[in-house]
Write an enzyme that holds these catalytic residues in place. Sequence first.
Site, short mmCIF file in Angstrom:
data_model
loop_
_atom_site.label_atom_id
_atom_site.label_comp_id
_atom_site.label_asym_id
_atom_site.label_seq_id
_atom_site.Cartn_x
_atom_site.Cartn_y
_atom_site.Cartn_z
N LYS A 16 -24.92 5.76 17.35
CA LYS A 16 -23.61 6.33 16.98
C LYS A 16 -22.66 6.34 18.19
O LYS A 16 -21.52 5.91 18.10
CB LYS A 16 -23.78 7.77 16.44
CG LYS A 16 -24.72 7.88 15.27
CD LYS A 16 -24.85 9.31 14.77
CE LYS A 16 -25.43 10.30 15.77
NZ LYS A 16 -26.86 10.04 16.11
N ARG A 91 -23.63 17.76 10.45
CA ARG A 91 -25.06 17.51 10.47
C ARG A 91 -25.78 18.32 9.40
O ARG A 91 -27.00 18.21 9.29
CB ARG A 91 -25.62 17.95 11.83
CG ARG A 91 -25.90 16.82 12.79
CD ARG A 91 -26.32 17.47 14.08
NE ARG A 91 -27.17 16.63 14.87
CZ ARG A 91 -26.75 15.87 15.87
NH1 ARG A 91 -25.48 15.81 16.16
NH2 ARG A 91 -27.61 15.18 16.57
N ARG A 130 -33.08 5.26 27.12
CA ARG A 130 -31.64 5.54 27.24
C ARG A 130 -31.31 6.15 28.61
O ARG A 130 -32.01 7.02 29.11
CB ARG A 130 -31.20 6.54 26.16
CG ARG A 130 -29.78 7.02 26.40
CD ARG A 130 -29.15 7.70 25.25
NE ARG A 130 -29.93 8.78 24.70
CZ ARG A 130 -29.67 9.35 23.54
NH1 ARG A 130 -28.65 8.92 22.81
NH2 ARG A 130 -30.41 10.32 23.08
N ARG A 163 -31.26 12.16 29.58
CA ARG A 163 -30.92 13.45 28.98
C ARG A 163 -32.14 14.36 28.92
O ARG A 163 -33.25 13.90 28.68
CB ARG A 163 -30.38 13.23 27.56
CG ARG A 163 -28.88 13.15 27.52
CD ARG A 163 -28.34 12.67 26.22
NE ARG A 163 -28.86 13.35 25.05
CZ ARG A 163 -28.41 13.12 23.80
NH1 ARG A 163 -27.44 12.23 23.63
NH2 ARG A 163 -28.91 13.74 22.78
N ARG A 174 -36.37 16.28 16.84
CA ARG A 174 -34.99 15.92 16.44
C ARG A 174 -35.01 15.00 15.22
O ARG A 174 -34.17 15.12 14.34
CB ARG A 174 -34.27 15.25 17.62
CG ARG A 174 -33.82 16.25 18.67
CD ARG A 174 -33.47 15.60 19.99
NE ARG A 174 -32.39 14.65 19.91
CZ ARG A 174 -32.15 13.72 20.84
NH1 ARG A 174 -32.93 13.62 21.90
NH2 ARG A 174 -31.14 12.91 20.71
P1 AP5 Z 1 -26.85 6.03 21.38
O1 AP5 Z 1 -25.60 5.29 21.08
O2 AP5 Z 1 -26.87 6.97 22.53
O3 AP5 Z 1 -27.38 6.75 20.06
P2 AP5 Z 1 -26.84 8.06 19.30
O4 AP5 Z 1 -27.00 7.79 17.84
O5 AP5 Z 1 -25.48 8.44 19.79
O6 AP5 Z 1 -27.96 9.07 19.77
P3 AP5 Z 1 -27.94 10.61 20.21
O7 AP5 Z 1 -29.33 10.90 20.70
O8 AP5 Z 1 -26.82 10.90 21.16
O9 AP5 Z 1 -27.72 11.31 18.90
P4 AP5 Z 1 -28.09 12.72 18.56
O10 AP5 Z 1 -27.40 12.79 17.25
O11 AP5 Z 1 -29.51 13.09 18.56
O12 AP5 Z 1 -27.54 13.58 19.80
P5 AP5 Z 1 -26.28 14.48 20.02
O13 AP5 Z 1 -25.84 14.32 21.41
O14 AP5 Z 1 -25.29 14.33 18.93
O15 AP5 Z 1 -28.01 4.92 21.55
C1 AP5 Z 1 -29.35 5.29 21.90
C2 AP5 Z 1 -29.95 4.20 22.83
O16 AP5 Z 1 -30.10 2.96 22.10
C3 AP5 Z 1 -29.07 3.88 24.04
O17 AP5 Z 1 -29.90 3.66 25.14
C4 AP5 Z 1 -28.31 2.59 23.63
O18 AP5 Z 1 -28.02 1.79 24.76
C5 AP5 Z 1 -29.34 1.91 22.71
N1 AP5 Z 1 -28.70 1.18 21.60
C6 AP5 Z 1 -27.63 1.61 20.86
N2 AP5 Z 1 -27.35 0.68 19.90
C7 AP5 Z 1 -28.27 -0.31 20.03
C8 AP5 Z 1 -28.52 -1.54 19.32
N3 AP5 Z 1 -27.76 -1.91 18.28
N4 AP5 Z 1 -29.57 -2.30 19.72
C9 AP5 Z 1 -30.32 -1.92 20.78
N5 AP5 Z 1 -30.13 -0.78 21.50
C10 AP5 Z 1 -29.13 0.01 21.13
O19 AP5 Z 1 -26.90 15.97 19.82
C11 AP5 Z 1 -27.78 16.53 20.77
C12 AP5 Z 1 -28.14 17.95 20.33
O20 AP5 Z 1 -26.95 18.77 20.27
C13 AP5 Z 1 -28.75 18.07 18.93
O21 AP5 Z 1 -30.16 17.83 18.94
C14 AP5 Z 1 -28.39 19.53 18.56
O22 AP5 Z 1 -29.24 20.44 19.19
C15 AP5 Z 1 -27.00 19.69 19.16
N6 AP5 Z 1 -25.95 19.33 18.20
C16 AP5 Z 1 -25.05 18.31 18.31
N7 AP5 Z 1 -24.23 18.27 17.24
C17 AP5 Z 1 -24.60 19.29 16.44
C18 AP5 Z 1 -24.14 19.76 15.16
N8 AP5 Z 1 -23.14 19.14 14.51
N9 AP5 Z 1 -24.78 20.81 14.61
C19 AP5 Z 1 -25.79 21.45 15.24
N10 AP5 Z 1 -26.27 21.05 16.45
C20 AP5 Z 1 -25.69 19.98 17.04
#
Ligand code: AP5
Length: 224
Positions: A16, A91, A130, A163, A174
């Site tokens: 994402k 979410r 990552r 991270r 997660r």
């Molecule tokens: P990346 O682009 O970083 O993936 P992402 O989907 O953004 O992953 P996140 O881990 O950031 O998502 P998340 O939803 O768990 O975390 P968030 O920060 O929102 O890509 C991942 C890896 O793959 C990278 O190394 C990239 O280079 C590689 N890659 C990407 N695309 C590729 C491809 N096509 N091919 C190959 N490699 C590729 O949330 C963190 C925490 O915050 C949550 O666990 C929760 O505790 C809290 N939180 C956040 N939002 C909320 C909410 N709305 N409600 C409640 N809690 C929340």
Amino acid sequence: MSELNLIFLGAPGSGKGTQAQRLMDDFDIAYIATGDMLREEVAQGTPLGTKAKLFMDKGDLVPDDVIIAMIAEKLSKTEAHDGFILDGFPRTIAQADALSQQLTALGKELSAVLLIEVSDDEVVRRISGRRVSATTGRVYHVDLDPPKHEGRCDVDGARLLQRDDDKPETVKKRLSVYHQQTAPLISYYGERDLLRRFDGTRSPTEVHDHVRATLATLRLEELL
Ligand code: AP5
């Protein structure tokens, strides 16, 4: 669809953030990532950050009321007036309902919900490699999307970090939270005819091209 109001939906590590960053280069619209906002609060040691960290470190979701208030403030700011990309929000169904109410109050509507689909095994592979820039937030993968110089951001040479919640046991939690609490949003937005699916196992460039083509089609349909 006079402005682009987008949501990126998908499992942790589905890509994402990677895709949102690429779209930001195409469109001059606000990028709102709840994970980044929360990590900023943690880094600054604010009361919100201290509370959120307890949930994030365990791989749990931060309570809905905290997140909904945080997003409401952000969406009402002027930079979101010409369109936005939401990454990591909503979410839960409660968050989606709250967003819908707020957008109605602001006289806005969603353009599309972009679902990036990958398997759980691929999620684990991606998250374990990552690395994130300490300054720009740009995301890399040590094998799949490496920086030009090992351990350094392409943009400004800043150090790349792992991270805190990318440890294997937290990633498993997660993923399970995603399947239980976030995956129901797929049918929620499907029923509202907003969902667009993307094969997240393709390369980042292929996924980006597909997203751009889909948004171009949406804009053409609006003109018809
Ligand atoms: P990346 O682009 O970083 O993936 P992402 O989907 O953004 O992953 P996140 O881990 O950031 O998502 P998340 O939803 O768990 O975390 P968030 O920060 O929102 O890509 C991942 C890896 O793959 C990278 O190394 C990239 O280079 C590689 N890659 C990407 N695309 C590729 C491809 N096509 N091919 C190959 N490699 C590729 O949330 C963190 C925490 O915050 C949550 O666990 C929760 O505790 C809290 N939180 C956040 N939002 C909320 C909410 N709305 N409600 C409640 N809690 C929340």
